[in-house]
Motif scaffolding. Structure first.
Motif, PDB file in Angstrom:
ATOM      1  N   HIS A  18       0.834  -1.209   0.000  1.00 32.88           N
ATOM      2  CA  HIS A  18       0.000   0.000   0.000  1.00 32.88           C
ATOM      3  C   HIS A  18       0.867   1.257   0.000  1.00 32.88           C
ATOM      4  CE1 HIS A  18      -3.969   1.937   1.322  1.00 32.88           C
ATOM      5  NE2 HIS A  18      -3.097   2.943   1.236  1.00 32.88           N
ATOM      6  N   HIS A 198      -9.822   1.690  -0.001  1.00 34.42           N
ATOM      7  CA  HIS A 198      -9.593   2.336   1.298  1.00 34.42           C
ATOM      8  C   HIS A 198     -10.918   2.342   2.070  1.00 34.42           C
ATOM      9  CE1 HIS A 198      -5.959   3.785  -0.611  1.00 34.42           C
ATOM     10  NE2 HIS A 198      -5.601   4.493   0.441  1.00 34.42           N
ATOM     11  N   HIS A 222      -6.021   0.083   4.821  1.00 37.22           N
ATOM     12  CA  HIS A 222      -6.167   0.475   6.235  1.00 37.22           C
ATOM     13  C   HIS A 222      -7.100  -0.519   6.944  1.00 37.22           C
ATOM     14  CE1 HIS A 222      -3.891   4.149   5.624  1.00 37.22           C
ATOM     15  NE2 HIS A 222      -4.603   4.338   4.516  1.00 37.22           N
TER      16      HIS A 222
HETATM   17 ZN    ZN Z   1      -3.585   4.955   0.962  1.00 33.19          ZN
END
Ligand code: ZN
Ligand code: ADE
Length: 332
Positions: A18, A198, A222
């Motif tokens: 990422h 995300h 995340h």
């Molecule tokens: Zn990012």
């Protein structure tokens, strides 16, 4: 932490899943590229100690847009990709997947093909010079809306390349829902691309449910705020959905006040596939190597736990089966 452990972590093979190419440009490279393209940068883009100037999440996204405004040629993309991969390789990274945003290129009149050819050249040059393997995830921008995401997904489907392995979405999580982007993600998935989005960064667990219930995703960018919902944690573990965790980014963007409050260990203990990532290194004053060192220093992880994170990341990567098997053997 002992110098010996720090040294072993430095040498540990690492996998980054990422990072955003437009968020990897170092301030000095922004200035070099802007100058050679004859572009004046916005006053106040940098702080006095030469980092990017921004306050909150929306200002960060604006600074990021402003930095990428100087990218005009394939060579610019090549140089950023190469410099980023060089730095990753110097920290022991053997494989990196990077988001690239055709919307940023289009905003300054660059074609999808030019953006891509620069990235591919950067990846080839970096593999030749440093042995690191790079792959690309084409990313749409959430706040530009579902119709624009459809355009990006169609470009992806129409221009396959072996280095392009996935489709993703970044941008302002407070605009639209994940489900609004299902048509774009379904085009990408139908064309054979793995998907990530995300979620659970700025918004809470409901945004992760929205993603996993409505999009064909096998990973979440995340996803750390899933830890607020035990049923969601169990679902992620059950479905084998991997979280691309970026602790330094989360602290910089005030998702958590400090690393002591960060739920990395909670995610690992729940048996969820986890990777450690930099997100936007110069913006958040981090790198993938820094994140691994912090894994030991701030989260108490030992070398074998960090190796298992590299292994989980490689398994969750969008690389083809041969590349995965080859690099998993390097991780050990
Ligand atoms: Zn990012
Ligand atoms: N684009 C680049 N970095 C991002 C982040 N941390 N969240 C959402 N969109 C992004």
């Amino acid at each position: 932490m002992s110098a010996l452990l720090a040294n072993k972590i430095q040498k540990l093979p690492k996998v980054e899943l990422h990072s955003h190419l437009e968020g990897c440009i170092q301030p000095h490279l922004v200035r070099t590229i802007a100058e050679r393209n004859g572009i004046s940068l916005k006053h106040g883009l940098f702080t006095t100690d030469d980092t990017f100037a921004w306050g909150d999440f929306v200002e960060f996204l604006q600074a990021y847009d402003e930095a990428s405004f100087c990218l005009r040629k394939a060579q610019d993309y090549r140089d950023i990709m190469y410099t980023y991969m060089e730095q990753c390789a110097a920290e022991g990274t053997i494989y990196a997947e990077t988001f690239i945003s055709p919307d940023h290129a289009a905003a300054v009149g660059m074609s999808y093909e030019d953006m891509l050819s620069g990235c591919i050249e950067g990846i080839n040059d970096a593999e030749r010079d440093f042995g690191i393997v790079g792959r690309l995830i084409i990313s749409c921008i959430r706040h530009l809306g579902p119709d624009q995401a459809l355009v990006v997904a169609q470009q992806l489907a129409d221009n396959p390349h072996p280095y392009i392995v996935g489709f993703g979405m970044g941008g302002n999580e407070s605009m639209y829902t994940q489900a609004d982007f299902a048509p774009a993600f379904n085009i990408a998935a139908a064309a054979g691309f793995a998907c990530t989005t995300h979620a659970g960064e700025i918004l809470g667990p409901e945004s992760v449910w929205d993603a996993i219930d409505n999009l064909p995703v096998t990973r979440i960018g995340h996803g750390v705020r899933s830890t607020e919902d035990p049923a969601l944690m169990a679902e992620l573990a059950k479905r084998g959905i991997a979280l691309e965790v970026c602790p330094g980014s989360n602290i910089a963007l005030s998702v958590y006040p400090d690393l002591a409050s960060h739920p990395l260990n909670k995610i690992l203990q729940a048996g969820i596939s986890t990777s450690l990532n930099s997100d936007d290194p110069p913006f958040f004053d981090t790198t993938v190597g820094t994140e691994y060192q912090s894994g030991a220093e701030d989260f108490g992880l030992d070398l074998e736990q960090l190796r298992s994170i590299s292994r989980m990341a490689m398994e969750a990567s969008f690389a083809d089966a041969d590349t995965k098997a080859r690099l998993l053997a390097v991780i050990g």
